[in-house]
Design a protein around this motif. Structure first.
Motif, PDB file in Angstrom:
ATOM      1  N   ARG A  93       2.956  -0.120 -20.750  1.00  0.00           N
ATOM      2  CA  ARG A  93       2.528   0.549 -19.499  1.00  0.00           C
ATOM      3  C   ARG A  93       3.040  -0.226 -18.283  1.00  0.00           C
ATOM      4  O   ARG A  93       3.472   0.354 -17.301  1.00  0.00           O
ATOM      5  N   LYS A  94       2.976  -1.581 -18.416  1.00  0.00           N
ATOM      6  CA  LYS A  94       3.496  -2.410 -17.313  1.00  0.00           C
ATOM      7  C   LYS A  94       4.973  -2.144 -17.091  1.00  0.00           C
ATOM      8  O   LYS A  94       5.441  -2.059 -15.955  1.00  0.00           O
ATOM      9  N   GLN A  95       5.714  -1.996 -18.163  1.00  0.00           N
ATOM     10  CA  GLN A  95       7.153  -1.747 -18.058  1.00  0.00           C
ATOM     11  C   GLN A  95       7.421  -0.423 -17.335  1.00  0.00           C
ATOM     12  O   GLN A  95       8.343  -0.325 -16.521  1.00  0.00           O
ATOM     13  N   GLU A  96       6.599   0.592 -17.647  1.00  0.00           N
ATOM     14  CA  GLU A  96       6.761   1.893 -16.975  1.00  0.00           C
ATOM     15  C   GLU A  96       6.566   1.742 -15.463  1.00  0.00           C
ATOM     16  O   GLU A  96       7.342   2.271 -14.667  1.00  0.00           O
ATOM     17  N   TYR A  97       5.520   0.998 -15.085  1.00  0.00           N
ATOM     18  CA  TYR A  97       5.274   0.798 -13.655  1.00  0.00           C
ATOM     19  C   TYR A  97       6.356  -0.070 -13.010  1.00  0.00           C
ATOM     20  O   TYR A  97       6.721   0.124 -11.846  1.00  0.00           O
ATOM     21  N   ASP A  98       6.869  -1.037 -13.746  1.00  0.00           N
ATOM     22  CA  ASP A  98       7.966  -1.875 -13.244  1.00  0.00           C
ATOM     23  C   ASP A  98       9.194  -1.021 -12.949  1.00  0.00           C
ATOM     24  O   ASP A  98       9.846  -1.184 -11.916  1.00  0.00           O
ATOM     25  N   ASN A  99       9.497  -0.125 -13.930  1.00  0.00           N
ATOM     26  CA  ASN A  99      10.668   0.742 -13.762  1.00  0.00           C
ATOM     27  C   ASN A  99      10.488   1.681 -12.561  1.00  0.00           C
ATOM     28  O   ASN A  99      11.395   1.867 -11.747  1.00  0.00           O
ATOM     29  N   ALA A 100       9.288   2.281 -12.486  1.00  0.00           N
ATOM     30  CA  ALA A 100       9.008   3.178 -11.361  1.00  0.00           C
ATOM     31  C   ALA A 100       9.035   2.400 -10.049  1.00  0.00           C
ATOM     32  O   ALA A 100       9.570   2.869  -9.029  1.00  0.00           O
ATOM     33  N   GLY A 101       8.468   1.188 -10.083  1.00  0.00           N
ATOM     34  CA  GLY A 101       8.456   0.355  -8.877  1.00  0.00           C
ATOM     35  C   GLY A 101       9.869   0.002  -8.440  1.00  0.00           C
ATOM     36  O   GLY A 101      10.175  -0.013  -7.230  1.00  0.00           O
TER      37      GLY A 101
END
Length: 229
Positions: A93-101
């Protein structure tokens, strides 16, 4: 930068239209200043919207990165609790937010660069309008001076081209000279006539006096010849 391209096109069109109509410079310049300020207001609104979009992207970028940090914290908590599977899910989930960020970061940076350019162009436009405002009165004075000079030149050309007016003026001048000469001649003749009348009167008087003397002498001689009583 499309806003300012449209602004330039619109103002250029208005300028060409006003010049084409041969309007009075003062009226045209005042109208142009009004139009420039109106377009400046519209441009400020557009720039304000671009700034708002930039701020929105920045907030979303920050939100995504904060969410990534939050899921990283949860993954650490799961690891600490010995729950690796839960930690893996949190890391994904953190990776998804990192990518979106990261995506929002790129969009925000591009938007910010665009907004900085828009702000600079807006300052440029404001400076040009201020300069136009300062120059307006000078241009109006120059235009009035040129208009007055043109009127003078038109008048000179009109008079120069109308030779019949000059010819009529010369004929009138000659006529006045002739009238003055005739008046002088009449006066001279009158003076001569007056002198002649005066001489005639004196001659008649002299003649009258002479005749009387002769008659008196004749009378005295006649009286002497008469016999004494």
């Amino acid at each position: 930068m499309g806003i300012f391209s449209r602004l330039k096109t619109l103002i250029s069109a208005n300028v060409n239209s006003a010049i084409g109509k041969a309007e009075k410079p003062e009226k045209m310049l005042n109208q142009l200043i009004i139009e420039m300020n109106e377009q400046l207001i519209e441009s400020k609104k557009a720039v304000a919207m671009a700034i708002a979009d930039e701020k929105k992207l920045e907030r979303e970028k920050d939100n995504q990165l904060n969410q990534a940090k939050e899921w990283e914290r949860k993954a650490m908590l799961a690891v600490t609790s010995g729950k690796d599977d839960l930690a893996k899910e949190a890391l994904l989930r953190k990776q998804e937010y990192d990518n979106a960020g990261a995506e929002y970061l790129k969009q925000w940076q591009a938007q910010k660069a665009s907004v900085d350019q828009l702000k600079e162009s807006l300052r440029e436009l404001q400076n040009k309008i201020d300069e136009a405002q300062r120059k307006k009165n000078l241009l109006i004075a120059r235009a009035k001076r040129a208009e007055a000079q043109q009127k003078i030149q038109d008048t000179i050309s009109s008079v120069s081209g109308n030779q019949s007016a000059f010819e009529a003026f010369d004929r009138m001048s000659a006529k006045v000279d002739e009238m003055e000469a005739m008046a002088d001649a009449s006066k001279e003749l009158q003076d001569l006539s007056n002198d002649s009348n005066l001489e005639r009167k004196f001659k008649e008087l002299e003649k009258s006096d002479t005749s009387a003397d002769l008659l008196l002498l004749e009378l005295k001689e006649k009286m002497k010849a008469l016999p004494e009583k």
